[in-house]
Design an enzyme around this catalytic site. Structure first.
Site, mmCIF file in Angstrom:
data_model
loop_
_atom_site.group_PDB
_atom_site.id
_atom_site.type_symbol
_atom_site.label_atom_id
_atom_site.label_comp_id
_atom_site.label_asym_id
_atom_site.label_seq_id
_atom_site.Cartn_x
_atom_site.Cartn_y
_atom_site.Cartn_z
ATOM 1 N N ALA A 166 0.946 -0.708 -0.345
ATOM 2 C CA ALA A 166 0.083 -0.175 0.891
ATOM 3 C C ALA A 166 0.691 1.106 0.262
ATOM 4 C CB ALA A 166 -0.937 0.575 1.029
ATOM 5 N N ASP A 167 1.442 1.025 0.679
ATOM 6 C CA ASP A 167 3.285 1.999 0.895
ATOM 7 C C ASP A 167 3.509 2.276 -1.007
ATOM 8 O OD1 ASP A 167 2.978 3.422 3.612
ATOM 9 O OD2 ASP A 167 3.107 1.592 3.724
#
Length: 219
Positions: A166-167
């Site tokens: 996600a990052d």
């Protein structure tokens, strides 16, 4: 020399999406200045494996960056940061919503000195809405976006990735948004605020999951 040579970026973010976005911009030639609290430096400095006393995550995230220690919770630090932001094209931050405003460093204040400033704000759930004040990390985004439910064995539990998916995806989305904002600034002379929630880029790349639920009732 790179495509972003002459662009100054203030990286006031920590673990991991914001610093990764700044890293991408630095890789393309931007002058990236990393702002860290002198008493509580970026958590990536102590995250994961090290060699010869040098943390490998920090070696990745900190490349192509200069660092400066500023305590944004003090009047002196706020004055220094505002002066620094006045020299920048881009500021990246990932504090909880209203934190910069509490310090007198919101976009309204920063843009008074620098009307062309681009402020990229990366949070778990965005600057507005009922979940805006909740803390959010990549693991939550991977679950809440629906990504985790698509991985693992067909009859097993949802499975999270073994890395910061996600990052990483959010960092690319942020870098793209910043690049388009720089293009807009070049044409108009005006800056803008980028409001990016880490759950959003993952939802965007998962295809028609939201449409499937809406149109077909598929959970």
């Amino acid at each position: 020399m790179g495509q972003l040579d002459g662009i100054r970026v203030i990286d006031a973010s920590t673990l991991f999406a914001g610093p990764l976005a700044a890293m991408h911009l630095g890789d393309l030639g931007a002058d990236v200045i990393k702002v860290e609290n002198p008493r509580r430096p970026d958590g990536s400095r102590g995250h994961g494996p090290s060699k010869d006393g040098h943390n490998l995550w920090w070696k990745t995230l900190g490349r192509n960056k200069r660092t400066v220690g500023i305590d944004l919770g003090t009047a002196e630090g706020q004055a220094v940061f505002r002066e620094l932001a006045g020299t920048a094209h881009v500021v990246i931050e990932n504090f909880r919503p209203d934190t910069l405003e509490k310090w007198g460093l919101g976009y309204e204040a920063l843009s008074q000195d620098n009307p062309g400033l681009i402020l990229a704000r990366i949070t778990g759930f965005g600057q507005v809405g009922p979940m805006r004040r909740r803390a959010g990390f990549g693991t939550l985004a991977e679950a809440m976006s629906g990504f985790a439910s698509l991985t693992g064995e067909p009859d097993g539990a949802p499975t999270l990735p073994a890395f910061g998916l996600a990052d990483g995806v959010t960092s690319l989305a942020a870098a793209f948004a910043i690049a388009t904002a720089l293009f807009h600034r070049e044409r108009t002379g005006r800056g803008q605020v980028i409001d990016l929630a880490i759950v959003e880029p993952l939802m965007a790349i998962l295809g028609p999951q939201i449409s499937r639920y809406d149109q077909l009732g598929t959970v």
